[in-house]
Design a protein around this motif. Structure first.
Motif, PDB file in Angstrom:
ATOM      1  N   GLU A  12       0.829  -1.206   0.000  1.00  0.00           N
ATOM      2  CA  GLU A  12       0.000   0.000   0.000  1.00  0.00           C
ATOM      3  C   GLU A  12       0.865   1.258   0.000  1.00  0.00           C
ATOM      4  N   GLN A  13       1.919   1.245   0.809  1.00  0.00           N
ATOM      5  CA  GLN A  13       2.845   2.375   0.815  1.00  0.00           C
ATOM      6  C   GLN A  13       3.544   2.510  -0.535  1.00  0.00           C
ATOM      7  N   LYS A  14       3.950   1.384  -1.094  1.00  0.00           N
ATOM      8  CA  LYS A  14       4.610   1.396  -2.398  1.00  0.00           C
ATOM      9  C   LYS A  14       3.677   1.907  -3.481  1.00  0.00           C
ATOM     10  N   GLN A  15       2.408   1.497  -3.412  1.00  0.00           N
ATOM     11  CA  GLN A  15       1.428   1.950  -4.403  1.00  0.00           C
ATOM     12  C   GLN A  15       1.203   3.458  -4.306  1.00  0.00           C
ATOM     13  N   ASN A  16       1.138   3.971  -3.079  1.00  0.00           N
ATOM     14  CA  ASN A  16       0.968   5.414  -2.901  1.00  0.00           C
ATOM     15  C   ASN A  16       2.134   6.193  -3.495  1.00  0.00           C
ATOM     16  N   GLY A  17       3.355   5.672  -3.311  1.00  0.00           N
ATOM     17  CA  GLY A  17       4.524   6.331  -3.889  1.00  0.00           C
ATOM     18  C   GLY A  17       4.492   6.329  -5.404  1.00  0.00           C
ATOM     19  N   ILE A  18       4.101   5.199  -5.994  1.00  0.00           N
ATOM     20  CA  ILE A  18       4.009   5.112  -7.456  1.00  0.00           C
ATOM     21  C   ILE A  18       2.945   6.073  -7.978  1.00  0.00           C
ATOM     22  N   ASP A  19       1.795   6.119  -7.309  1.00  0.00           N
ATOM     23  CA  ASP A  19       0.722   7.021  -7.742  1.00  0.00           C
ATOM     24  C   ASP A  19       1.162   8.477  -7.687  1.00  0.00           C
ATOM     25  N   LEU A  20       1.867   8.836  -6.629  1.00  0.00           N
ATOM     26  CA  LEU A  20       2.343  10.213  -6.508  1.00  0.00           C
ATOM     27  C   LEU A  20       3.369  10.522  -7.591  1.00  0.00           C
ATOM     28  N   PHE A  21       4.267   9.596  -7.853  1.00  0.00           N
ATOM     29  CA  PHE A  21       5.299   9.776  -8.869  1.00  0.00           C
ATOM     30  C   PHE A  21       4.679   9.953 -10.254  1.00  0.00           C
ATOM     31  N   LEU A  22       3.625   9.195 -10.533  1.00  0.00           N
ATOM     32  CA  LEU A  22       2.985   9.222 -11.849  1.00  0.00           C
ATOM     33  C   LEU A  22       1.913  10.292 -11.980  1.00  0.00           C
TER      34      LEU A  22
END
Length: 728
Positions: free
Chosen positions: A566-576
């Motif tokens: 979930e933390q990793k997904q949030n980081g990817i979403d923010l990056f993209l």
């Protein structure tokens, strides 16, 4: 000092300076004698304000300008050098394409734009710090790569195809920093200050065959659309974008001196999640969680959009290789398989004959399990040559890879490979323009700095999927790459035959590089390296060691999926640049959701959720396929006979191998041919449905023939014969 056109300026090295009020980015051109700069306002707390100086400076003029800026800001601390970089802080060369260097990111740095005085006045510092932490969680030093003068986000064929090189590189689905660079590109109206980053895998090695050297490059480009982690990104979204969408390109080029004609060949394949609406929740108590198929669109609109996009990118034919299970005690993959088959049938029913999808189903896990019935490592391959009975031992891995290679070889022959001849009259170094701008492309190019003669194009693509599109998919992609490598080297004149034996050193080297790629892609999406049992067995590793490593990988994947994703997904979403991170929850239409829940049943004994109607529909659909009624579903490939003389009691209409000979009845023969391919009967469902009966047959043969085990096994081999070759 002169004004310059941004399109003629190519920046590769950057100097970052700061004053109290501004950042100054100074860029040096490739010739190392031309300089440009722009500044960023540090007094604005939220908006990005950029001022570009369009003047081109010499080295002396640039240093003089920086000196004057320092003197003018001496009362506030002057001008300070913060960092020197190359679009990123540090880079590492990992290969080259068409003479242009390709780099990975070895170091990056985040610079906060507002100065400390402005930041102290912000009311949302805690939120800003959280976003900074999330953004830093996307590690640019892992699996990101770029090139200044070669468009690594495009395949070789697309780079040399003038019809596909006009659009901006940042429109590519494989450029991951499109959102982060959008503001600066929009204000400056050029791309010279940004570097397009591709996420995935890049590996280049030198190999030789028959005393001739060549370069083998394997590139995996991960799509930024619907990107994320395993349990939080499944299936397809409303725009037809699928999770774990990766384009894999295998490039083979001759190792020749400058000025000589070089042959280059490439082939592209694709992997991606099953393009229907489905999800799977994580659980602290279970590793294998139930699959939920979400009823969103009855006409499979999103699936149609996905395959339309594949057709626009690669052309036709689109060949679908589905490696999911076709039989399970607890329905999970079988539900997806049935939904997928139904979606493909709906798509093909609306398409013209030449544009229909070609579908291949091969249950890799079930086939491997069937072989394991006879031995944990090996099984017998019986041959009938000149009426002589003989046998030899072959490993399970060899058989599985051989069958996959033969299957994917059929797809490769339909798609073909890209092949061209390139002659460059002068080296790239010193050029101030992108490499491909110097290319002259034609059928008989004879002028320009780089002449390209295109001999053949790839048409269409092979799309492979399993459940997660990680482990089984990577094995199949290796088999496809090995089949393609043989054709690529034969085209170069290096091999007489396109068939490369699995024990050949070339096959071993290719297996190594595909295994590394599989591990990288699995870590990105699944949180652990790929399960590579077949590859480990090919190396002769001890079985308990293989099993132990496999358990460790499973546990690592489970922990990452439950606690880290979930933390990793949030980081990817923010990056993209996706919507702000928030607690994710499944939102369904209330009416449809209520109707859907009424068809659900929970089994408390196995904690499995399944849709009763879907199971019945799946069985009915498969039964229709075996009867040849759903002929619009799939385009027929070259005829592939069965390897089992068995009629399934559940699907009695499935045609056996010995009965698939010409019956004299054209209508019956056509129905049998359709059944063979639609059911993916090539070593598939009709074989696996009779596992226990096969095993019992062996025991009965052994007991009936006493001590003559060789002949009893030989008779069993004859029971599943094909053309004088006996398989067990």
């Amino acid at each position: 000092m002169e004004s310059s056109d941004s399109s003629m300026f190519d920046v590769q090295k950057f100097w970052l300076y700061q004053t109290f009020a501004r950042y100054y980015i100074v860029g040096r051109g490739r010739k190392r004698t031309v300089w440009r700069l722009f500044s960023i306002d540090r007094m604005e707390p939220s908006e990005l304000n950029i001022f570009e100086d369009h003047t081109t400076y010499t080295t002396e003029e640039c240093f003089d300008l920086l000196k004057r800026i320092h003197q003018g800001n001496r009362s506030m601390g002057g001008l300070k050098l913060i960092s020197i970089g190359y679009g990123i802080v540090e880079r590492k060369k990992i290969g080259s394409m068409l003479g242009a260097k390709v780099y990975s990111v070895s170091k990056s740095m985040m610079v906060i734009i507002p100065n400390p005085v402005v930041r102290s006045k912000l009311a949302y510092c805690s939120t800003e710090k959280r976003y900074q932490k999330l953004l830093n969680s996307v590690d640019l030093t892992k699996d990101f790569f770029f090139s200044y003068s070669y468009n690594v986000m495009r395949s070789l064929q697309d780079n040399l195809n003038r019809n596909k090189t006009d659009q901006s590189v940042y429109k590519s689905m494989f450029v991951w920093n499109e959102y982060l660079t959008r503001g600066i590109r929009k204000q400056l109206k050029n791309n010279i200050w940004t570097v397009a980053l591709v996420y995935g895998f890049f590996k280049q090695i030198k190999l030789s065959v028959s005393g001739r050297d060549f370069d083998l490059t394997l590139i995996a480009r991960r799509s930024r659309h619907y990107a994320g982690t395993r349990f939080l990104r499944r299936g397809v979204n409303e725009n037809g974008k699928v999770a774990n969408d990766v384009e894999t390109e295998q490039v083979v080029s001759e190792d020749r001196a400058e000025g000589r004609t070089v042959q280059i060949s490439s082939i592209v394949q694709n992997r991606g999640s099953i393009p229907v609406f489905w999800s799977q929740e994580t659980s602290l108590l279970k590793i294998f969680n139930p699959v939920v198929i979400i009823p969103k669109q009855e006409d499979y609109k999103a699936t149609k959009l996905h395959f339309k996009n594949l057709g626009d990118r690669y052309g036709n034919p689109i060949i679908v290789l589905d490696l999911t299970k076709t039989r399970e005690k607890k329905p999970r993959e079988t539900l997806l398989h049935a939904e997928y088959v139904n979606a493909l049938g709906c798509i093909n029913a609306e398409r013209l004959e030449e544009n229909r999808l070609k579908f291949l189903q091969w249950d890799l896990k079930q086939h491997s399990r069937w072989l394991s019935l006879f031995s944990s490592h090996k099984y017998l391959l019986f041959l009938n040559l000149n009426n002589k009975r003989s046998f030899t031992f072959c490993s399970k891995a060899i058989v599985v890879l051989s069958k996959l290679k033969e299957l994917t070889k059929l797809a490769m022959e339909l798609n073909d490979t890209f092949h061209c001849q390139v002659t460059r009259s002068s080296p790239l170094e010193g050029s101030t323009r992108p490499y491909l701008e110097d290319v002259n492309i034609s059928e008989n190019a004879n002028n320009g700095r780089c002449n390209v003669k295109i001999k053949r194009f790839q048409k269409g693509v092979l799309r492979t999927n399993c459940f997660d599109c990680l482990d089984r998919t990577n094995i199949a992609q290796y088999a496809y790459g090995l089949a393609a490598l043989g054709y690529q080297l034969q085209t170069f004149g290096y091999l007489e035959s396109p068939d490369i034996d699995l024990d050949d050193p070339l096959a071993r080297h290719l297996m190594d590089i595909y295994e590394i790629m599989g591990d990288k892609l699995a870590l990105q999406y699944g949180g652990s390296p790929a399960h590579n049992k077949l590859f480990s067995e090919r190396r002769g590793q001890w079985k308990p060691t293989i099993e132990y490593v496999d358990i460790i990988k499973t546990f690592q994947r489970f922990v990452n999926n439950v606690y880290m994703d979930e933390q990793k997904q949030n980081g990817i979403d923010l990056f993209l640049g996706n919507p702000p991170p928030q607690k994710r929850m499944l939102v369904l239409d209330p009416v449809k959701h209520s109707k859907w829940r009424s068809t659900m049943k929970r089994s408390l004994s196995d904690s499995n959720i399944f849709v009763e109607n879907d199971i019945l529909a799946a069985k009915q659909l498969l039964r229709q396929e075996s009867m040849g009624h759903n002929k619009c579903l799939v385009e027929l490939m070259p005829e592939i006979p069965n390897y089992c003389r068995y009629t399934s009691p559940e699907f009695p209409e499935v045609v056996s191998a010995s009965e698939s000979m010409d019956s004299g009845n054209e209508e019956i023969d056509q129905e049998r041919t359709t059944s063979r391919f639609l059911m993916a009967d090539w070593y598939s469902d009709s074989v696996y449905s009779c596992e226990e009966e096969l095993y019992n047959k062996i025991l009965s043969f052994s007991s009936e023939n006493g001590d003559d085990n060789c002949f009893s096994m030989f008779d069993f081999g004859r029971w599943i014969t094909r053309g004088g070759t006996f398989y067990l």
